[in-house]
Design a protein around this motif. Structure first.
Motif, mmCIF file in Angstrom:
data_model
loop_
_atom_site.group_PDB
_atom_site.id
_atom_site.type_symbol
_atom_site.label_atom_id
_atom_site.label_comp_id
_atom_site.label_asym_id
_atom_site.label_seq_id
_atom_site.Cartn_x
_atom_site.Cartn_y
_atom_site.Cartn_z
ATOM 1 N N MET A 197 -7.455 0.515 -10.238
ATOM 2 C CA MET A 197 -7.305 -0.934 -10.098
ATOM 3 C C MET A 197 -7.718 -1.647 -11.383
ATOM 4 S SD MET A 197 -8.693 -1.660 -6.220
ATOM 5 C CE MET A 197 -8.210 -3.390 -6.263
ATOM 6 N N LYS A 198 -6.961 -2.704 -11.723
ATOM 7 C CA LYS A 198 -7.279 -3.539 -12.877
ATOM 8 C C LYS A 198 -7.181 -4.997 -12.451
ATOM 9 C CE LYS A 198 -5.644 -0.197 -16.318
ATOM 10 N NZ LYS A 198 -4.686 0.074 -17.426
ATOM 11 N N GLU A 199 -8.191 -5.764 -12.820
ATOM 12 C CA GLU A 199 -8.268 -7.149 -12.378
ATOM 13 C C GLU A 199 -7.038 -7.938 -12.820
ATOM 14 O OE1 GLU A 199 -11.410 -10.905 -12.370
ATOM 15 O OE2 GLU A 199 -11.749 -9.186 -13.703
ATOM 16 N N GLY A 200 -6.471 -8.696 -11.885
ATOM 17 C CA GLY A 200 -5.331 -9.554 -12.171
ATOM 18 C C GLY A 200 -3.978 -8.890 -11.996
ATOM 19 N N MET A 222 -9.495 -6.269 1.943
ATOM 20 C CA MET A 222 -8.176 -6.856 1.702
ATOM 21 C C MET A 222 -8.067 -8.150 2.509
ATOM 22 S SD MET A 222 -4.514 -4.862 1.971
ATOM 23 C CE MET A 222 -5.097 -3.607 0.843
ATOM 24 N N VAL A 223 -7.708 -9.225 1.830
ATOM 25 C CA VAL A 223 -7.607 -10.530 2.481
ATOM 26 C C VAL A 223 -6.221 -11.108 2.229
ATOM 27 C CG1 VAL A 223 -10.075 -10.987 2.260
ATOM 28 C CG2 VAL A 223 -8.530 -11.720 0.438
ATOM 29 N N THR A 224 -5.920 -12.211 2.915
ATOM 30 C CA THR A 224 -4.619 -12.852 2.751
ATOM 31 C C THR A 224 -4.735 -14.044 1.813
ATOM 32 O OG1 THR A 224 -5.022 -14.172 4.736
ATOM 33 C CG2 THR A 224 -3.742 -12.169 4.998
ATOM 34 N N LYS A 237 -2.570 -8.250 -5.047
ATOM 35 C CA LYS A 237 -3.223 -8.674 -6.282
ATOM 36 C C LYS A 237 -4.661 -8.181 -6.306
ATOM 37 C CE LYS A 237 -4.222 -12.762 -9.125
ATOM 38 N NZ LYS A 237 -4.198 -14.239 -9.197
ATOM 39 N N CYS A 238 -5.078 -7.582 -7.433
ATOM 40 C CA CYS A 238 -6.439 -7.072 -7.593
ATOM 41 C C CYS A 238 -7.341 -8.171 -8.138
ATOM 42 C CB CYS A 238 -6.453 -5.877 -8.550
ATOM 43 S SG CYS A 238 -5.340 -4.541 -8.096
ATOM 44 N N GLU A 239 -8.435 -8.417 -7.454
ATOM 45 C CA GLU A 239 -9.373 -9.450 -7.882
ATOM 46 C C GLU A 239 -10.798 -8.911 -7.852
ATOM 47 O OE1 GLU A 239 -7.032 -13.526 -6.417
ATOM 48 O OE2 GLU A 239 -8.933 -12.924 -5.478
ATOM 49 N N VAL A 240 -11.667 -9.525 -8.668
ATOM 50 C CA VAL A 240 -13.095 -9.217 -8.669
ATOM 51 C C VAL A 240 -13.859 -10.500 -8.399
ATOM 52 C CG1 VAL A 240 -15.059 -8.412 -10.030
ATOM 53 C CG2 VAL A 240 -12.843 -7.284 -10.276
ATOM 54 N N HIS A 241 -14.716 -10.476 -7.383
ATOM 55 C CA HIS A 241 -15.562 -11.614 -7.060
ATOM 56 C C HIS A 241 -17.003 -11.137 -6.977
ATOM 57 C CE1 HIS A 241 -12.586 -14.827 -5.936
ATOM 58 N NE2 HIS A 241 -11.787 -13.760 -5.919
ATOM 59 N N ALA A 242 -17.856 -11.726 -7.799
ATOM 60 C CA ALA A 242 -19.276 -11.352 -7.849
ATOM 61 C C ALA A 242 -19.444 -9.853 -8.088
ATOM 62 C CB ALA A 242 -19.986 -11.780 -6.560
ATOM 63 N N LEU A 288 -17.486 -7.516 -7.093
ATOM 64 C CA LEU A 288 -16.955 -6.719 -5.987
ATOM 65 C C LEU A 288 -15.431 -6.807 -5.982
ATOM 66 C CD1 LEU A 288 -19.443 -7.893 -3.209
ATOM 67 C CD2 LEU A 288 -19.434 -5.652 -4.335
ATOM 68 N N TRP A 289 -14.778 -5.649 -5.852
ATOM 69 C CA TRP A 289 -13.316 -5.611 -5.822
ATOM 70 C C TRP A 289 -12.786 -6.075 -4.470
ATOM 71 C CZ3 TRP A 289 -10.154 -4.885 -9.837
ATOM 72 C CH2 TRP A 289 -10.657 -4.255 -10.990
ATOM 73 N N ARG A 290 -11.629 -6.717 -4.514
ATOM 74 C CA ARG A 290 -10.882 -6.996 -3.304
ATOM 75 C C ARG A 290 -9.398 -7.054 -3.657
ATOM 76 N NH1 ARG A 290 -11.584 -13.363 -1.527
ATOM 77 N NH2 ARG A 290 -10.176 -14.261 -3.101
ATOM 78 N N ALA A 291 -8.560 -6.893 -2.651
ATOM 79 C CA ALA A 291 -7.111 -7.008 -2.830
ATOM 80 C C ALA A 291 -6.613 -8.187 -2.005
ATOM 81 C CB ALA A 291 -6.411 -5.720 -2.405
ATOM 82 N N VAL A 292 -5.665 -8.923 -2.549
ATOM 83 C CA VAL A 292 -5.146 -10.122 -1.881
ATOM 84 C C VAL A 292 -3.687 -9.888 -1.508
ATOM 85 C CG1 VAL A 292 -4.753 -12.603 -2.049
ATOM 86 C CG2 VAL A 292 -6.711 -11.573 -3.223
ATOM 87 N N LEU A 293 -3.392 -10.044 -0.221
ATOM 88 C CA LEU A 293 -2.016 -9.958 0.254
ATOM 89 C C LEU A 293 -1.302 -11.261 -0.076
ATOM 90 C CD1 LEU A 293 -2.788 -8.355 3.709
ATOM 91 C CD2 LEU A 293 -1.349 -7.304 1.963
ATOM 92 N N MET A 294 -0.251 -11.145 -0.876
ATOM 93 C CA MET A 294 0.515 -12.306 -1.312
ATOM 94 C C MET A 294 1.712 -12.536 -0.373
ATOM 95 S SD MET A 294 -1.483 -12.830 -3.808
ATOM 96 C CE MET A 294 -0.663 -14.194 -4.654
ATOM 97 N N PRO A 295 2.395 -13.680 -0.488
ATOM 98 C CA PRO A 295 3.592 -13.902 0.333
ATOM 99 C C PRO A 295 4.643 -12.812 0.164
ATOM 100 C CG PRO A 295 2.890 -15.966 -0.637
ATOM 101 C CD PRO A 295 2.016 -14.896 -1.242
ATOM 102 N N SER A 296 4.669 -12.164 -1.012
ATOM 103 C CA SER A 296 5.657 -11.102 -1.253
ATOM 104 C C SER A 296 5.165 -9.724 -0.817
ATOM 105 C CB SER A 296 5.997 -11.045 -2.750
ATOM 106 O OG SER A 296 4.819 -10.799 -3.520
#
Length: 463
Positions: A163-166, A239-241, A265-270, A272-280
């Motif tokens: 995973m890579k941020e962004g 994984m969040v929406t 989408k790969c994101e880092v918050h504080a 901590l890794w998370r993945a975001v489910l996009m409309p696509s």
């Protein structure tokens, strides 16, 4: 048409024959090889997509789009390889790719879902009318399918360790858990046996008292019972929406099922890794016997039975030498092992990163009586915890004859602060992997698990 009987309305066609009946209502029976999550349509309905195969069309099969007024009324596929009966679906040309597909109309169509080995459907739509001869049709398709192997499209998949941020990536993972974190906001917990890479820490050290680094992405920690269902090795990705993609039914995903997740989408918050489910984004169930899934499970089994491979993958060939421990022959365990260990008091040997300290000033590490009282935030790819350094354990860790400058230098090395960085700057830190010994204990006999804490012991920070 005058001689058409009611039974004629329930004759099932093979897929290849149905594809020739454009703009007509037909009945289909097939093996489910792909199933997407339910989503909200542009109108008031919900929909999902299913891909089917049968003896006449094993590849690529046919796609069926199912519409319903509520998510609960859509087919809830429990496993790839299940059988679905569909009545009165309309054959159409897909405008996006010119392929023939089927559309399920909520006003006329009906369905029934069968497990691979059961003649009784586990879900039926209100309009479905069961017939005795359906059992024979299901049995025939099941007998054919036992000699087939589903070849899922698993190209361009990235393991969690890459995973890579962004970036937007496709993932293969096993659904471990799903929970509602706030009203109508759901979080999915996905695992593939590999470790997410260590993320940079952006937080200021002096903010730890008022705004400490969180121990998890979810607002409140998961219960111990839930954590005990998680594998002890490998990261569990949250994984969040996306805000514009709230009405997607991730809460309908079945636990312990492998899924293919497209375009997250790969994101880092504080940190901590998370993945975001996009409309696509799209999610599909996968068969448990796929070769890539079996390979991931074999790799996990090798790690979990090894004395060394429980260490974070990014720490190889070994942790930094800035710490030393008194326990050199004890196998390493993960912080998830620590959290789910069946005994409330125990001792552990771990490889971790120290991502925060409280107090943050080394001058405040001891109380007025000269006793060490420090809380460190530890993390590895499986979890984050607080671990305390107290009294004689603090003396062994820090030493008894350090000047303020010497202790600051050691802590900077432990926290990943370079010589050119000031503690108060919003710098990006990358703490090293270090070895430490932990022991768990409780402070309330009436609630031993609820009052469980962790201390660092038998460990020395050598700088």
């Amino acid at each position: 048409m005058a001689n058409r009987t009611r039974d004629d309305d329930y004759k099932f066609m093979q897929i290849v024959d149905a594809m020739a009946c454009l703009n007509q209502r037909v009945n289909l029976i097939g093996i489910v090889i792909e199933a997407s999550l339910p989503k909200h349509s542009k109108g008031t309905d919900y929909f999902c997509s299913i891909k089917l195969i049968d003896q006449s069309r094993t590849s690529p099969g046919i796609s069926v789009t199912v519409f319903a007024e509520a998510m609960e009324k859509l087919p809830q596929i429990e496993s790839i390889g299940d059988i679905i009966l569909l009545t009165r679906v309309v054959m159409k040309i897909n405008g996006n790719c010119s392929d023939v597909c089927a559309t399920y109309l909520k006003k006329y169509s009906s369905f029934a879902l069968f497990e691979g080995c059961n003649d009784v459907p586990y879900q039926v739509s209100p309009k479905f009318r069961a017939r005795e001869q359906d059992k024979k049709i299901v049995a025939g398709l099941r007998k054919w399918f036992t000699s087939q192997k589903i070849e899922a499209d698993l190209n361009d998949l990235s393991p969690l360790k890459e995973m890579k941020e962004g970036e937007h990536i496709n993932l293969l993972g096993k659904v471990l858990h799903c929970c509602e974190v706030t009203k109508d906001d759901w979080m999915l917990f996905v695992w593939d046996g590999t470790d997410t890479p260590p993320a940079p820490i952006e937080a200021k050290l002096e903010d730890e008292m008022e705004d400490p680094l969180p121990l998890q992405s979810e607002p409140s920690p998961l219960s111990r019972d839930t954590l005990c269902t998680f594998p002890p090795v490998g990261s569990v990705l949250r994984m969040v929406t996306d805000r514009g993609n709230k009405k997607i039914g991730i809460n309908f995903l079945k636990p312990n099922k492998w899924v293919k997740v497209v375009q997250v989408k790969c994101e880092v918050h504080a940190g901590l890794w998370r993945a975001v489910l996009m409309p696509s984004s799209k999610l599909y169930y996968l068969p448990d016997d796929d070769n890539l899934i079996l390979e991931r499970e074999r790799s996990y089994n090798e790690r979990v039975t090894s004395k060394l491979k429980r260490m974070p993958l990014s720490s190889f060939p070994g942790p930094s030498l800035i710490t030393e421990t008194d326990y050199t022959d004890v196998p390493f365990v993960t912080l998830m092992n620590v959290l789910i260990h069946p005994e409330v008091t125990f001792k552990f040997n771990c490889v971790v990163r120290v991502v925060a300290a409280f107090p943050w000033r080394v001058e405040d590490f001891c109380n007025p009586q000269g006793i060490y009282r420090v809380r460190l935030t530890l993390e590895d790819p499986t979890a984050r915890i607080y671990a305390f350094l107290y009294a004689e354990d603090g003396v062994q860790f820090f030493g008894s004859r350090n000047t303020v400058d010497e202790l600051t230098r050691k802590m900077n090395a432990l926290l990943g602060i370079s010589k050119s960085d000031g503690c108060r700057k919003a710098v990006s830190r990358n703490p090293p992997w270090v070895q430490c010994c932990l022991k768990s204990y409780y402070i309330d006999k009436a609630d031993i698990w609820g009052s469980r804490n962790y201390r660092i012991f038998a460990t020395t920070l050598v700088g």
